[in-house]
Design a protein around this motif. Structure first.
Motif, PDB file in Angstrom:
ATOM      1  N   PHE A  47       0.858  -1.180   0.000  1.00 30.88           N
ATOM      2  CA  PHE A  47       0.000   0.000   0.000  1.00 30.88           C
ATOM      3  C   PHE A  47       0.899   1.238   0.000  1.00 30.88           C
ATOM      4  N   HIS A  48       0.567   2.205  -0.817  1.00 29.19           N
ATOM      5  CA  HIS A  48       1.245   3.497  -0.784  1.00 29.19           C
ATOM      6  C   HIS A  48       0.266   4.560  -0.292  1.00 29.19           C
ATOM      7  N   ASP A  49       0.742   5.419   0.616  1.00 25.00           N
ATOM      8  CA  ASP A  49      -0.077   6.526   1.143  1.00 25.00           C
ATOM      9  C   ASP A  49      -1.412   6.024   1.689  1.00 25.00           C
ATOM     10  N   LEU A  50      -1.332   5.025   2.539  1.00 23.60           N
ATOM     11  CA  LEU A  50      -2.534   4.470   3.154  1.00 23.60           C
ATOM     12  C   LEU A  50      -2.904   5.311   4.375  1.00 23.60           C
ATOM     13  N   ARG A  51      -4.143   5.730   4.454  1.00 21.53           N
ATOM     14  CA  ARG A  51      -4.611   6.584   5.560  1.00 21.53           C
ATOM     15  C   ARG A  51      -5.825   5.921   6.210  1.00 21.53           C
ATOM     16  N   LEU A  52      -5.636   5.527   7.468  1.00 19.33           N
ATOM     17  CA  LEU A  52      -6.677   4.818   8.214  1.00 19.33           C
ATOM     18  C   LEU A  52      -7.046   5.598   9.470  1.00 19.33           C
ATOM     19  N   GLN A  53      -8.168   5.220  10.052  1.00 20.41           N
ATOM     20  CA  GLN A  53      -8.631   5.899  11.261  1.00 20.41           C
ATOM     21  C   GLN A  53      -8.345   5.057  12.498  1.00 20.41           C
ATOM     22  N   ASP A  54      -7.773   5.706  13.511  1.00 18.15           N
ATOM     23  CA  ASP A  54      -7.525   5.102  14.812  1.00 18.15           C
ATOM     24  C   ASP A  54      -8.310   5.901  15.832  1.00 18.15           C
ATOM     25  N   GLN A  55      -9.444   5.360  16.258  1.00 25.77           N
ATOM     26  CA  GLN A  55     -10.377   6.070  17.134  1.00 25.77           C
ATOM     27  C   GLN A  55     -10.807   7.365  16.452  1.00 25.77           C
ATOM     28  N   SER A  56     -10.516   8.516  17.057  1.00 26.30           N
ATOM     29  CA  SER A  56     -10.950   9.781  16.463  1.00 26.30           C
ATOM     30  C   SER A  56      -9.875  10.413  15.599  1.00 26.30           C
ATOM     31  N   ARG A  57      -8.733   9.743  15.484  1.00 25.47           N
ATOM     32  CA  ARG A  57      -7.605  10.299  14.727  1.00 25.47           C
ATOM     33  C   ARG A  57      -7.346   9.469  13.473  1.00 25.47           C
ATOM     34  N   PHE A  58      -6.640  10.092  12.547  1.00 25.71           N
ATOM     35  CA  PHE A  58      -6.204   9.398  11.344  1.00 25.71           C
ATOM     36  C   PHE A  58      -4.690   9.269  11.362  1.00 25.71           C
ATOM     37  N   PHE A  59      -4.186   8.220  10.759  1.00 24.37           N
ATOM     38  CA  PHE A  59      -2.748   8.083  10.589  1.00 24.37           C
ATOM     39  C   PHE A  59      -2.470   7.633   9.167  1.00 24.37           C
ATOM     40  N   GLN A  60      -1.380   8.180   8.598  1.00 26.90           N
ATOM     41  CA  GLN A  60      -1.053   7.912   7.207  1.00 26.90           C
ATOM     42  C   GLN A  60       0.325   7.274   7.116  1.00 26.90           C
ATOM     43  N   LEU A  61       0.437   6.255   6.297  1.00 25.45           N
ATOM     44  CA  LEU A  61       1.672   5.507   6.133  1.00 25.45           C
ATOM     45  C   LEU A  61       2.218   5.715   4.734  1.00 25.45           C
ATOM     46  N   ASN A  62       3.491   6.127   4.629  1.00 29.57           N
ATOM     47  CA  ASN A  62       4.115   6.301   3.308  1.00 29.57           C
ATOM     48  C   ASN A  62       3.961   5.041   2.478  1.00 29.57           C
ATOM     49  N   THR A  63       4.436   3.933   3.051  1.00 26.89           N
ATOM     50  CA  THR A  63       4.332   2.633   2.386  1.00 26.89           C
ATOM     51  C   THR A  63       4.137   1.555   3.445  1.00 26.89           C
ATOM     52  N   LEU A  64       3.240   0.623   3.165  1.00 28.67           N
ATOM     53  CA  LEU A  64       2.988  -0.503   4.067  1.00 28.67           C
ATOM     54  C   LEU A  64       3.118  -1.794   3.268  1.00 28.67           C
ATOM     55  N   LEU A  65       3.972  -2.696   3.750  1.00 31.79           N
ATOM     56  CA  LEU A  65       4.125  -4.029   3.166  1.00 31.79           C
ATOM     57  C   LEU A  65       3.511  -5.049   4.106  1.00 31.79           C
ATOM     58  N   ILE A  66       2.717  -5.961   3.552  1.00 31.86           N
ATOM     59  CA  ILE A  66       2.113  -7.003   4.377  1.00 31.86           C
ATOM     60  C   ILE A  66       2.323  -8.370   3.732  1.00 31.86           C
TER      61      ILE A  66
ATOM     62  N   GLU B   1       3.266   2.442  14.555  1.00 36.17           N
ATOM     63  CA  GLU B   1       3.195   1.032  14.950  1.00 36.17           C
ATOM     64  C   GLU B   1       2.043   0.800  15.920  1.00 36.17           C
ATOM     65  N   SER B   2       1.933   1.670  16.917  1.00 41.24           N
ATOM     66  CA  SER B   2       0.865   1.546  17.913  1.00 41.24           C
ATOM     67  C   SER B   2      -0.509   1.720  17.277  1.00 41.24           C
ATOM     68  N   GLN B   3      -0.622   2.696  16.388  1.00 42.67           N
ATOM     69  CA  GLN B   3      -1.918   2.947  15.753  1.00 42.67           C
ATOM     70  C   GLN B   3      -2.325   1.804  14.834  1.00 42.67           C
ATOM     71  N   LEU B   4      -1.369   1.248  14.111  1.00 43.06           N
ATOM     72  CA  LEU B   4      -1.697   0.125  13.231  1.00 43.06           C
ATOM     73  C   LEU B   4      -2.065  -1.110  14.048  1.00 43.06           C
ATOM     74  N   THR B   5      -1.381  -1.332  15.160  1.00 41.83           N
ATOM     75  CA  THR B   5      -1.735  -2.432  16.068  1.00 41.83           C
ATOM     76  C   THR B   5      -3.163  -2.276  16.559  1.00 41.83           C
ATOM     77  N   ASN B   6      -3.522  -1.063  16.966  1.00 40.08           N
ATOM     78  CA  ASN B   6      -4.893  -0.794  17.422  1.00 40.08           C
ATOM     79  C   ASN B   6      -5.900  -1.024  16.309  1.00 40.08           C
ATOM     80  N   TRP B   7      -5.517  -0.673  15.081  1.00 40.59           N
ATOM     81  CA  TRP B   7      -6.436  -0.855  13.960  1.00 40.59           C
ATOM     82  C   TRP B   7      -6.711  -2.341  13.742  1.00 40.59           C
ATOM     83  N   PHE B   8      -5.666  -3.178  13.803  1.00 35.40           N
ATOM     84  CA  PHE B   8      -5.862  -4.619  13.636  1.00 35.40           C
ATOM     85  C   PHE B   8      -6.766  -5.171  14.745  1.00 35.40           C
ATOM     86  N   LEU B   9      -6.550  -4.728  15.979  1.00 36.00           N
ATOM     87  CA  LEU B   9      -7.371  -5.199  17.097  1.00 36.00           C
ATOM     88  C   LEU B   9      -8.820  -4.760  16.928  1.00 36.00           C
ATOM     89  N   LYS B  10      -9.012  -3.525  16.544  1.00 38.00           N
ATOM     90  CA  LYS B  10     -10.360  -2.989  16.368  1.00 38.00           C
ATOM     91  C   LYS B  10     -11.132  -3.764  15.307  1.00 38.00           C
TER      92      LYS B  10
END
Length: 251
Positions: free
Chosen positions: A66-85, A135-144
């Motif tokens: 993923f390039h420029d992925l922007r997800l929501q963590d609770q009331s905030r958003f976080f954007q990742l330059n590049t994400l490899l999974i 890292e923390s926000q993406l972890t929370n996103w997976f849990l959510k």
């Protein structure tokens, strides 16, 4: 097989700023500020694009990118330059286009950049803090979203190959986190071999990719609100005299 789920594109902020600089008269007092912001954003985007070539050397495994992925963590958003999974982990790649010499000072928790003899200090190495938060926000996103626990790793990639990276001798672990772009394929392969068991099944992996892609929300902002308290559309030059600048800025 490497699969680019979300391709990189020129950010909306850059497209708006380019259009704005075209429409503003050259003598407008905001032009220097806007041009400076545009140059910074274009440099960042150029740095992000520079990792495409190193990533093309990855072994043909199941990487979802993923390039420029922007997800929501609770009331905030976080954007990742590049994400490899892959199946074993998720890797956040934060790209920084910084020239000169970078010194990571562990004693005073600061990053010192030196260019042409001029030093600039940044507080508590901002890059490391940023990826730790991601890292923390993406972890929370997976849990959510009720996905299995997945190791979240991160790298800070310096896109300029001529940038010097230095630190104190006791800060020897820095090279695990901060690398030059050309070292990216080897570092990713090293991560692959260090984690023996897959964390995601094929089913969970594909579902996570679908959900991430669906939950992405593009970043947007109002040009007028950011740069102008009040603004007259009569100051805008345009090849289309009927262009409504308020409408343009909201697009």
């Amino acid at each position: 097989m490497k699969l680019i789920v979300k391709k990189r594109k020129v950010p909306l902020a850059i497209r708006k700023l380019r259009a704005l600089t075209y429409r503003l008269p050259p003598n407008h007092p905001k032009v220097p500020l806007i041009m400076n912001d545009l140059k910074k954003r274009e440099a960042d985007y150029k740095g992000e694009c520079s990792i495409d070539f190193p990533l093309s050397f990855l072994e043909p495994k199941n990487y979802f990118i993923f390039h420029d992925l922007r997800l929501q963590d609770q009331s905030r958003f976080f954007q990742l330059n590049t994400l490899l999974i892959p199946k074993k982990f998720a890797l956040i790649i934060e790209v920084k286009n910084m020239a000169g010499s970078l010194y990571f000072d562990p004693h005073f928790n600061q990053l010192i950049r030196t260019i042409e003899g001029k030093e600039t200090a940044f507080p508590d190495p901002i890059m490391i803090m940023q990826v730790s938060r991601q890292e923390s926000q993406l972890t929370n996103w997976f849990l959510k979203n009720v996905f299995p626990s997945l190791p979240i790793l991160s790298l800070i990639v310096i896109s300029n190959p001529q940038t010097v990276i230095r630190t104190a001798p006791e800060n020897h672990k820095l090279h695990y986190k901060v690398i030059h772009r050309d070292a990216l394929p080897a570092k990713i392969n090293q991560m692959e071999h260090s984690i023996t068991e897959p964390s995601f099944s094929e089913k969970h992996l594909k579902k996570a990719v679908r959900v991430m892609n669906k939950h992405h929300i593009d970043a947007d902002f109002s040009i007028l609100e950011r740069y102008f308290c009040s603004f007259s559309s009569s100051l805008i030059k345009s090849s289309n005299p009927t262009l409504d600048f308020q409408q343009f800025c909201s697009n």
